[in-house]
Design a protein around this motif. Structure first.
Motif, PDB file in Angstrom:
ATOM      1  N   ARG A  76      -6.571 -17.305  -6.334  1.00  0.00           N
ATOM      2  CA  ARG A  76      -7.101 -16.817  -7.601  1.00  0.00           C
ATOM      3  C   ARG A  76      -5.922 -16.413  -8.473  1.00  0.00           C
ATOM      4  O   ARG A  76      -4.864 -16.006  -7.991  1.00  0.00           O
ATOM      5  CB  ARG A  76      -8.029 -15.627  -7.386  1.00  0.00           C
ATOM      6  N   GLU A  77      -6.110 -16.540  -9.777  1.00  0.00           N
ATOM      7  CA  GLU A  77      -5.034 -16.203 -10.704  1.00  0.00           C
ATOM      8  C   GLU A  77      -4.879 -14.692 -10.809  1.00  0.00           C
ATOM      9  O   GLU A  77      -5.859 -13.953 -10.880  1.00  0.00           O
ATOM     10  CB  GLU A  77      -5.317 -16.796 -12.082  1.00  0.00           C
ATOM     11  N   ARG A  78      -3.628 -14.257 -10.799  1.00  0.00           N
ATOM     12  CA  ARG A  78      -3.311 -12.850 -11.037  1.00  0.00           C
ATOM     13  C   ARG A  78      -2.750 -12.719 -12.443  1.00  0.00           C
ATOM     14  O   ARG A  78      -1.890 -13.492 -12.868  1.00  0.00           O
ATOM     15  CB  ARG A  78      -2.257 -12.360 -10.035  1.00  0.00           C
ATOM     16  N   THR A  79      -3.206 -11.743 -13.175  1.00  0.00           N
ATOM     17  CA  THR A  79      -2.691 -11.484 -14.517  1.00  0.00           C
ATOM     18  C   THR A  79      -2.090 -10.086 -14.570  1.00  0.00           C
ATOM     19  O   THR A  79      -2.410  -9.219 -13.750  1.00  0.00           O
ATOM     20  CB  THR A  79      -3.810 -11.603 -15.568  1.00  0.00           C
ATOM     21  N   VAL A 134       0.948  -9.235 -13.933  1.00  0.00           N
ATOM     22  CA  VAL A 134       2.058  -8.991 -13.003  1.00  0.00           C
ATOM     23  C   VAL A 134       3.367  -8.851 -13.767  1.00  0.00           C
ATOM     24  O   VAL A 134       4.198  -8.003 -13.465  1.00  0.00           O
ATOM     25  CB  VAL A 134       2.143 -10.129 -11.965  1.00  0.00           C
ATOM     26  N   VAL A 194       0.700 -16.845 -11.977  1.00  0.00           N
ATOM     27  CA  VAL A 194       0.802 -16.118 -10.715  1.00  0.00           C
ATOM     28  C   VAL A 194      -0.508 -16.310  -9.968  1.00  0.00           C
ATOM     29  O   VAL A 194      -1.584 -16.117 -10.538  1.00  0.00           O
ATOM     30  CB  VAL A 194       1.068 -14.620 -10.937  1.00  0.00           C
ATOM     31  N   ALA A 195      -0.407 -16.701  -8.702  1.00  0.00           N
ATOM     32  CA  ALA A 195      -1.609 -16.924  -7.884  1.00  0.00           C
ATOM     33  C   ALA A 195      -1.542 -16.074  -6.630  1.00  0.00           C
ATOM     34  O   ALA A 195      -0.482 -15.931  -6.015  1.00  0.00           O
ATOM     35  CB  ALA A 195      -1.737 -18.397  -7.507  1.00  0.00           C
ATOM     36  N   GLU A 196      -2.670 -15.510  -6.264  1.00  0.00           N
ATOM     37  CA  GLU A 196      -2.808 -14.826  -4.980  1.00  0.00           C
ATOM     38  C   GLU A 196      -3.489 -15.794  -4.023  1.00  0.00           C
ATOM     39  O   GLU A 196      -4.630 -16.179  -4.233  1.00  0.00           O
ATOM     40  CB  GLU A 196      -3.615 -13.547  -5.130  1.00  0.00           C
ATOM     41  N   GLU A 232       1.317 -13.522  -2.666  1.00  0.00           N
ATOM     42  CA  GLU A 232       1.412 -13.689  -4.115  1.00  0.00           C
ATOM     43  C   GLU A 232       2.512 -14.700  -4.438  1.00  0.00           C
ATOM     44  O   GLU A 232       3.651 -14.542  -3.992  1.00  0.00           O
ATOM     45  CB  GLU A 232       1.727 -12.348  -4.775  1.00  0.00           C
ATOM     46  N   GLY A 250       1.822  -4.002  -0.787  1.00  0.00           N
ATOM     47  CA  GLY A 250       0.912  -5.018  -1.276  1.00  0.00           C
ATOM     48  C   GLY A 250       1.202  -6.360  -0.631  1.00  0.00           C
ATOM     49  O   GLY A 250       1.868  -6.458   0.403  1.00  0.00           O
ATOM     50  N   ARG A 294       5.500 -11.247  -1.865  1.00  0.00           N
ATOM     51  CA  ARG A 294       5.649 -12.026  -3.092  1.00  0.00           C
ATOM     52  C   ARG A 294       6.694 -13.121  -2.906  1.00  0.00           C
ATOM     53  O   ARG A 294       7.775 -12.893  -2.351  1.00  0.00           O
ATOM     54  CB  ARG A 294       6.049 -11.128  -4.250  1.00  0.00           C
TER      55      ARG A 294
END
Length: 326
Positions: free
Chosen positions: A182-185, A187, A197-199, A208, A239, A242
């Motif tokens: 899913r896309e992370r916004t 970051v 950025v994708a998780e 990440e 978390g 990355r």
């Protein structure tokens, strides 16, 4: 009797001039080394030149030999110091990290710059298949190239994707994964091309992945390039682990890139003794510098890396076999 020759000034012997010249050149080498060590490169000239620090080190060794031949003690002393400093910054990337990277859950990452959609799609898919890639980071992805990758079977191998293609040019990008993502916004604020950025929901825990592609440091974009690298997210200690993967348009000798590493990242190629293998350019002349990277935070280590030719692209692809700790 003393002989006095009126109007005649004796010139220093030729060997004296050679020593003076050798000392002057050695001082120039020392100045260049100081720029690298102090991270003082700036502007349209020094930023590109610092990329060639490994070659500067080879030239320093040759200059040390010249200084010894002309018997200039000052030049020899200066060049010895220069060679020691350059060896200290360059050799570790060819020797590897020397850490135990075998433990942890595996994640295999491939990054490739597609040269505005010109990279051979079938070669990319073959690398994904043969190397059992889990995450693929693609820069300069176009709509047409995305279709070619799909036709070559990429979506069968990596069914989950976060793509931001463009019609042409270097702006587009895409992340493909074997596992749901899913896309992370929020970051970081990208400066440059599309850098999503994708998780990724990998086995054992989320990972990440940041796709990296700042602009190239050509004369008109050096400030934007520096901001693009400088605003990349620092390495987290909590978390999800990355990973940064892509075309950084920067080498291990650029100060802004070293500051990013200083937040806690490790370069996968340097950690496996391949940090001197160049990835760009691949057209007309052999590749000269390593500007494509995979970085892991402190919870990741590289077991192996491979630098792979990609027909149609001006970059080599970079594969990293990683081990991650939760």
């Amino acid at each position: 009797m003393d002989e006095v020759v009126q109007g005649t000034v004796r010139k220093p012997p030729r060997r004296v001039w050679r020593r003076r010249l050798a000392t002057a050149v050695a001082v120039l080498f020392a100045a260049g080394t100081a720029v690298r060590l102090g991270g003082l490169e700036s502007g349209v000239l020094l930023v590109p030149l610092v990329s060639f620090t490994p070659y500067f080190g080879v030239a320093a060794l040759l200059m040390l030999g010249v200084a010894a031949l002309v018997r200039s003690r000052a030049a020899v002393a200066i060049m010895l110091a220069v060679c020691v400093c350059l060896a200290w910054v360059v050799l570790p990337r060819a020797l590897g990290g020397g850490t135990d990277a075998a433990s942890g859950r595996p994640l295999r990452v491939l990054t490739a710059n597609l040269n505005g959609g010109r990279g051979d799609a079938e070669t990319v898919v073959e690398y994904v298949r043969s190397l059992n890639v889990d995450v693929l980071s693609l820069q300069e992805l176009t709509w047409a190239e995305r279709d070619r990758l799909a036709a070559a079977g990429l979506e069968t191998l990596l069914p989950y994707q976060l793509t931001k293609p463009e019609t042409w040019g270097p702006v587009g990008s895409g992340i493909y994964a074997r596992y749901p993502l899913r896309e992370r916004t929020g970051v970081f604020q990208p400066v440059g091309h599309h850098m999503p950025v994708a998780e990724v929901a990998a086995p054992g825990g989320a990972v990440e992945v940041v796709l990296v592609h700042p602009v190239a440091p050509v004369p008109s974009t050096v400030p934007e390039w520096e901001a693009g690298v400088g605003t990349l997210p620092p390495a987290p200690s909590t978390g999800a682990p990355r990973i940064l993967a892509g075309d950084f348009n920067a080498t291990l000798d650029h100060a802004v890139f070293r500051r990013l590493l200083g937040t806690g990242y490790a370069d996968a190629a340097a950690a496996t003794g391949k940090g001197l293998v160049p990835t760009w350019p691949m057209r007309r002349i052999p590749p000269l510098v390593a500007i494509d990277h995979v970085l892991t935070d402190g919870r990741g280590r590289a077991v192996d890396t491979r630098i792979l030719d990609l027909p149609g692209s001006d970059h080599r692809a970079l594969f990293a076999d990683l081990r991650l700790r939760t």
